[in-house]
Design an enzyme around this catalytic site. Sequence first.
Site: not given
Length: 332
Positions: A121, A159, A306
């Site tokens: 990430d 991702d 989130d």
Amino acid sequence: MPRLIHALAAFAALGLVAGCTPAPGTGRASAVGASAKRTGPAARSPFWVDPAGPAARQIELWRGQGRDRDAALLKRIADEPVALWPAGELDPGPAVRSAVASATREGRTALFVAYDIPHRDCGQHSAGGAADADAYRHWIDRFAEGLGEGRALVVLEPDAVAHMVDGCTPGEYHAERERLLSEAVVRLKRQPRTTVYLDAGNPSWIPDPGKLVAPLERAGIANADGFSLNVSNFQTDTVSKRYGVRLSGGLGGKHFVVDTSRNGNGPLEGVWCNPPGRALGTRPTTDTGEAVLDAYLWIKRPGESDGECGGGPAAGRWWPEYALELTRDPAG
């Protein structure tokens, strides 16, 4: 913001975290697993339902508090199969092995996300991952060993590819990442009844699917069963299907799966973290009406935050009131 937002809270008892964001006619139904006869909401899919997930635990708590109506609504989450995200900081083997064993007893397929790539990430909400390439190889090997010979479906590294395409992951890490992903696909596919879908982001993140073709090829898509879309995001079924078919065409007909866990009302423009007014999407099923779309799945665990936005707790923490909001009927 188009990027995936992933859940990272570890469940101490299970060693889990929860997330953020072949040619047609070759017997795909058998590849993703057959199921025993059963009734209830999960009868629509062949996938295993975790009886001790956070929604199920919340239901028991609310019943004890007299919140019977809210508990009944939350069954819309608890009764459906959602993917398990084994924690990167722990040995994934025991949690994976336990889930596969339970699924096997019921004749179902266990759903997983492998999410521990180094430089994960690119330093954002779900920063972390394995310390280095060798640590990642060891983690994937333990993950694969846990799968054994049971039926399993693994979404590999949300991702990871899209972050290379959008430039968020520095260029000096790209070659190593592509090599690790390619190796991970091969290792996981050594398990005889495991299907693997390499993540490809979502339609709002990389609008031109053609930009993903070469990176996915370098990352080993040829050896995978296909790719995944919309993990932890809110793009509609229609948009995701259309995008997936286009990307499949660039990849020689590769199949794909779509995360529909929270896309019932589609995205909220300009809000990517805990957007209000969202709803559960299509329940997990292999009945998609599209030859190259293998399944709609709940890959993101509905009800887990989130990140610390919109009044939410840290990424991956269970947020019961948000979960309850997701169970309301979709708009329109």
